[in-house]
Design an enzyme around this catalytic site. Sequence first.
Site, short mmCIF file in Angstrom:
data_model
loop_
_atom_site.label_atom_id
_atom_site.label_comp_id
_atom_site.label_asym_id
_atom_site.label_seq_id
_atom_site.Cartn_x
_atom_site.Cartn_y
_atom_site.Cartn_z
N ASP A 135 -1.69 0.56 0.60
CA ASP A 135 -0.96 1.81 0.83
C ASP A 135 -0.21 1.82 2.17
O ASP A 135 0.29 2.84 2.60
CB ASP A 135 -1.93 3.01 0.77
CG ASP A 135 -3.03 2.94 1.82
OD1 ASP A 135 -3.01 2.00 2.66
OD2 ASP A 135 -3.90 3.83 1.83
N HIS B 178 -1.55 1.06 5.17
CA HIS B 178 -2.33 1.39 6.37
C HIS B 178 -2.49 0.18 7.28
O HIS B 178 -2.53 -0.96 6.81
CB HIS B 178 -3.68 2.04 6.03
CG HIS B 178 -4.70 1.15 5.39
ND1 HIS B 178 -5.29 1.43 4.18
CD2 HIS B 178 -5.28 -0.02 5.80
CE1 HIS B 178 -6.17 0.48 3.88
NE2 HIS B 178 -6.19 -0.40 4.85
C1 F6R Z 1 -9.79 -3.87 8.82
C2 F6R Z 1 -8.54 -3.13 8.83
C3 F6R Z 1 -7.81 -2.83 7.57
C4 F6R Z 1 -7.56 -4.07 6.72
C5 F6R Z 1 -6.83 -3.68 5.43
C6 F6R Z 1 -6.62 -4.87 4.54
O1 F6R Z 1 -10.29 -4.02 10.15
O2 F6R Z 1 -8.14 -2.74 9.86
O3 F6R Z 1 -6.58 -2.24 7.88
O4 F6R Z 1 -6.80 -4.98 7.46
O5 F6R Z 1 -7.55 -2.70 4.76
O6 F6R Z 1 -7.86 -5.33 4.07
P1 F6R Z 1 -8.00 -6.71 3.33
O7 F6R Z 1 -7.66 -7.76 4.35
O8 F6R Z 1 -9.44 -6.79 2.93
O9 F6R Z 1 -7.05 -6.70 2.20
#
Ligand code: F6R
Length: 261
Positions: free
Chosen positions: A136, A138
């Site tokens: 999304d 973030h």
């Molecule tokens: C984790 C963080 C999150 C992840 C994001 C992607 O410390 O800050 O923003 O980077 O949710 O997560 P993955 O890498 O598991 O797809």
Amino acid sequence: MEVIIQDNAESASRVGAEIVKKIVTAKQNAILGLATGQTPLLLYRELVRMHRKEGLDFSGCTTFNLDEYVGLDKDHPASYNSYMRNNLFKHLNIPDDQINIPDGMSDDIPSVCINYEKKIAKLGGIDLQILGIGADGHIAFNEPISSLKSRTRIKTLMKQTKRDNAQFFNGDIDQVPNHVITMGVATIMDSQICLMLAFGEEKAKAIAATIEGPISAMVPASALQMHQNTIVIIDEAAASKLNKTQYYRYVYENKPQWQKY
Ligand code: F6R
């Protein structure tokens, strides 16, 4: 913003690790901002290899993690404390007192957040911030409509983020805490260098919106368009919805020698 497209997550992570190595070598007391999740795992593995095989020394580094769940003991297997210990810290030589992760078990969350910001500032700010991205858009846990000026604070996770992270809680979304402490978008924007990694088709939409879309709190990562030194390293699948891939490849292939990592 620099966009580097690699064939796969392995080569992308190697390029990312070379950038980290460059910073850690140039500045022995580098301040590193660290992310958790699936995305940085190969990069961390490469840093561990560099430490073991090439003697890359992390003993002077201080680290600040982006986020932690509220109400999860640091020894809980799904806590970001556990993740960091298992995937990185136990394999490197960073002294424990130079490792910082927000304390999600505190009964005074506002003070934890204020002190986190103060400590980052007191040490001179983050030199290199490693980032993943949510589907999304973030960054850290700044979910859509997070203020682009936000600082470390408590946030409520969106249902989709809880669903994405349920894999670390035996697939049970109800075990994923509702709240996290997260660095804010402005905290991240203060870093000297932001290094974002993203892999896979499921990140393609968010990556396109981040790099080529309008700056919007609906896609918090798009704030990075206003950052002076952001490097985005992605695989082919995550790049699949970008319009200007030819240009990004051309820029990377024609980098002056002195600019290469
Ligand atoms: C984790 C963080 C999150 C992840 C994001 C992607 O410390 O800050 O923003 O980077 O949710 O997560 P993955 O890498 O598991 O797809």
